[in-house]
Motif scaffolding. Structure first.
Motif, PDB file in Angstrom:
ATOM      1  N   PHE A  87      -3.515   3.954  -2.604  1.00 36.76           N
ATOM      2  CA  PHE A  87      -4.903   3.892  -2.128  1.00 36.76           C
ATOM      3  C   PHE A  87      -5.384   5.204  -1.525  1.00 36.76           C
ATOM      4  O   PHE A  87      -6.587   5.413  -1.376  1.00 36.76           O
ATOM      5  N   PHE A  88      -4.481   6.099  -1.198  1.00 32.55           N
ATOM      6  CA  PHE A  88      -4.839   7.309  -0.451  1.00 32.55           C
ATOM      7  C   PHE A  88      -4.067   8.491  -1.015  1.00 32.55           C
ATOM      8  O   PHE A  88      -2.841   8.441  -1.105  1.00 32.55           O
ATOM      9  N   THR A 137       3.254  11.352   6.904  1.00 30.61           N
ATOM     10  CA  THR A 137       4.299  10.323   6.954  1.00 30.61           C
ATOM     11  C   THR A 137       4.272   9.583   8.290  1.00 30.61           C
ATOM     12  O   THR A 137       4.470   8.359   8.339  1.00 30.61           O
ATOM     13  N   LYS A 138       4.009  10.291   9.361  1.00 31.15           N
ATOM     14  CA  LYS A 138       3.948   9.640  10.664  1.00 31.15           C
ATOM     15  C   LYS A 138       2.792   8.644  10.714  1.00 31.15           C
ATOM     16  O   LYS A 138       2.921   7.553  11.294  1.00 31.15           O
ATOM     17  N   ALA A 139       1.654   8.982  10.116  1.00 28.98           N
ATOM     18  CA  ALA A 139       0.519   8.064  10.079  1.00 28.98           C
ATOM     19  C   ALA A 139       0.872   6.796   9.311  1.00 28.98           C
ATOM     20  O   ALA A 139       0.465   5.689   9.684  1.00 28.98           O
ATOM     21  N   ALA A 140       1.631   6.955   8.220  1.00 22.86           N
ATOM     22  CA  ALA A 140       2.058   5.784   7.453  1.00 22.86           C
ATOM     23  C   ALA A 140       2.970   4.890   8.294  1.00 22.86           C
ATOM     24  O   ALA A 140       2.907   3.655   8.204  1.00 22.86           O
ATOM     25  N   MET A 141       3.812   5.498   9.109  1.00 21.80           N
ATOM     26  CA  MET A 141       4.667   4.720  10.006  1.00 21.80           C
ATOM     27  C   MET A 141       3.816   3.921  10.985  1.00 21.80           C
ATOM     28  O   MET A 141       4.053   2.728  11.220  1.00 21.80           O
ATOM     29  N   VAL A 142       2.819   4.563  11.578  1.00 14.29           N
ATOM     30  CA  VAL A 142       1.957   3.907  12.558  1.00 14.29           C
ATOM     31  C   VAL A 142       1.204   2.741  11.923  1.00 14.29           C
ATOM     32  O   VAL A 142       0.992   1.699  12.555  1.00 14.29           O
ATOM     33  N   MET A 143       0.820   2.893  10.660  1.00  8.28           N
ATOM     34  CA  MET A 143       0.084   1.844   9.955  1.00  8.28           C
ATOM     35  C   MET A 143       0.965   0.681   9.509  1.00  8.28           C
ATOM     36  O   MET A 143       0.472  -0.317   8.995  1.00  8.28           O
ATOM     37  N   ASP A 189       8.838   4.779   3.521  1.00  9.88           N
ATOM     38  CA  ASP A 189       8.918   4.495   2.086  1.00  9.88           C
ATOM     39  C   ASP A 189       7.546   4.274   1.475  1.00  9.88           C
ATOM     40  O   ASP A 189       7.406   4.256   0.247  1.00  9.88           O
ATOM     41  N   GLY A 190       6.550   4.090   2.323  1.00 13.43           N
ATOM     42  CA  GLY A 190       5.192   3.907   1.826  1.00 13.43           C
ATOM     43  C   GLY A 190       4.490   5.203   1.502  1.00 13.43           C
ATOM     44  O   GLY A 190       3.310   5.188   1.135  1.00 13.43           O
ATOM     45  N   VAL A 191       5.195   6.325   1.645  1.00 14.57           N
ATOM     46  CA  VAL A 191       4.651   7.631   1.276  1.00 14.57           C
ATOM     47  C   VAL A 191       5.419   8.148   0.076  1.00 14.57           C
ATOM     48  O   VAL A 191       6.628   8.342   0.136  1.00 14.57           O
ATOM     49  N   LYS A 192       4.732   8.356  -1.015  1.00 15.23           N
ATOM     50  CA  LYS A 192       5.348   8.868  -2.232  1.00 15.23           C
ATOM     51  C   LYS A 192       4.975  10.339  -2.397  1.00 15.23           C
ATOM     52  O   LYS A 192       3.805  10.705  -2.312  1.00 15.23           O
ATOM     53  N   LYS A 193       5.989  11.151  -2.622  1.00 13.50           N
ATOM     54  CA  LYS A 193       5.796  12.591  -2.677  1.00 13.50           C
ATOM     55  C   LYS A 193       5.657  13.096  -4.111  1.00 13.50           C
ATOM     56  O   LYS A 193       6.383  12.671  -5.016  1.00 13.50           O
ATOM     57  N   VAL A 194       4.721  14.025  -4.270  1.00 10.77           N
ATOM     58  CA  VAL A 194       4.459  14.665  -5.553  1.00 10.77           C
ATOM     59  C   VAL A 194       5.118  16.038  -5.556  1.00 10.77           C
ATOM     60  O   VAL A 194       5.098  16.749  -4.548  1.00 10.77           O
ATOM     61  N   LEU A 222       0.815  -1.201   0.000  1.00 11.47           N
ATOM     62  CA  LEU A 222       0.000   0.000   0.000  1.00 11.47           C
ATOM     63  C   LEU A 222       0.858   1.263   0.000  1.00 11.47           C
ATOM     64  O   LEU A 222       1.912   1.317   0.639  1.00 11.47           O
ATOM     65  N   VAL A 223       0.375   2.265  -0.720  1.00 10.24           N
ATOM     66  CA  VAL A 223       1.118   3.509  -0.890  1.00 10.24           C
ATOM     67  C   VAL A 223       0.205   4.701  -0.631  1.00 10.24           C
ATOM     68  O   VAL A 223      -0.911   4.766  -1.147  1.00 10.24           O
TER      69      VAL A 223
END
Length: 336
Positions: free
Chosen positions: A78-79, A34-40, A45-50, A21-22
């Motif tokens: 997904f988000f 990014t912190k929420a992605a860490m908690v999940m 690395d699961g956060v891709k920046k635009v 998931l990304v």
């Protein structure tokens, strides 16, 4: 979590499974994404920046590119997080265009209006949010920021009224008995303060018109300070856009020829301008007449600059003049 569980209900029981998931957000998004992605368990690395435009808003064209690249790499976007009022530059993402990308790829569309979302109370500025907010799946706003409600007071709004319960509820019959007004079963926390009561009481006291006046005054003050900075040779206004943030550099005498230069030229010819900002800031704090902060924007190639966010309707023109006066006096004392 709500977005994942809504799009992939099986994740409630089996977790992410084989899905990589990304989360997708702009380079100017708040660090909490990014912190929420860490908690999940997605990891940073699961956060891709635009990429962002010159004002710090998400480049929609690059959003579509990132989504395509992630899909081709076998990952599952997904988000998508859009921002209405970025923390550093104050930029409003093009939410209507972002909504179309999310629709094309069946992505959960979230708008982070924690800082700038308060403009929904303004008849003049609400369009920065409302032009596309009707398409979003979720929206956040922090009433303790733009609306002056005592901290902490944050709200999460969802397009589907039962999505929180569907996505997050568990069998805790000893607490929850099917009351549709009891939101506890649909959120991650159980016991909590009655933060919404603070907003309700504030709304009752000030009224919608009071919130509107507050937001309009903040925007007008920000615009007024930008005009003053634009007219002074000692300052370089970074983002000449309509928003709640004012960002600028103090130009030492040997840099004032760059007042009207393109930003990239300023960055190239003033490699120590961030240190100038920090030095002036520290001395202003010692003097104690006024306080304002600074921030870098590395994703835009910018060293530390002064950043003043406006949210109070009690700021008067004399306060704006004091911002300039202090920077001028300290800048002259330190740099000539």
């Amino acid at each position: 979590v709500t977005a994942r569980n809504s799009l992939y209900p099986e994740a409630r029981k089996s977790g992410n499974g084989d899905k990589k998931l990304v989360v997708i957000a702009s380079e100017g998004c708040h660090y909490s994404i990014t912190k929420a992605a860490m908690v999940m368990g997605l990891g940073t690395d699961g956060v891709k920046k635009v990429k962002c435009d010159d004002n710090g808003g998400m480049l929609v064209e690059d959003l579509r590119r990132v989504v395509e690249e992630e899909l081709k790499a076998g990952r599952t976007p997904f988000f998508v997080n859009a921002t209405s009022g970025t923390t550093v530059t104050g930029a409003y993402d093009r939410v209507e265009d972002i909504a179309q990308v999310c629709k094309d790829y069946n992505l959960w569309f979230h708008i982070d209006g924690a800082w700038g979302g308060s403009v929904i109370f303004s008849q003049k500025y609400a369009h920065y949010v409302t032009n596309g907010s009707r398409y979003c799946d979720s929206f956040t706003i922090d009433a303790h920021k733009g609306l002056g409600v005592p901290t902490q007071c944050s709200a999460l709004l969802t397009r589907e009224p039962d999505v929180l319960q569907r996505s997050n509820s568990l069998d805790a019959a000893y607490l929850y008995h099917g009351d549709s007004l009891d939101l506890g079963d649909g959120t991650l926390g159980c016991g909590r303060r009655g933060d919404s009561l603070k907003w309700f009481l504030s709304w009752q006291y000030h009224g919608t018109e009071g919130f509107r006046t507050r937001v309009d005054k903040a925007m007008e003050n920000a615009s007024a300070l930008r005009r003053k900075l634009r007219d002074r040779p000692e300052f370089y206004l970074l983002f000449d856009q309509e928003c709640l943030n004012v960002c600028f550099y103090y130009l030492a005498p040997d840099l004032r020829h760059l007042k009207t230069a393109p930003r990239q030229q300023l960055i190239k010819q003033a490699p120590n301008i961030g240190k100038i900002t920090a030095a002036i800031h520290d001395e202003i704090l010692i003097r104690g007449r006024i306080m304002y902060d600074y921030s870098p924007a590395k994703y835009l190639g910018l060293q530390s600059f002064f950043r003043i966010p406006f949210n109070s309707d009690r700021i008067e023109e004399r306060h704006l003049d004091l911002v300039i006066e202090e920077a001028l006096e300290v800048g002259k004392a330190l740099f000539g």
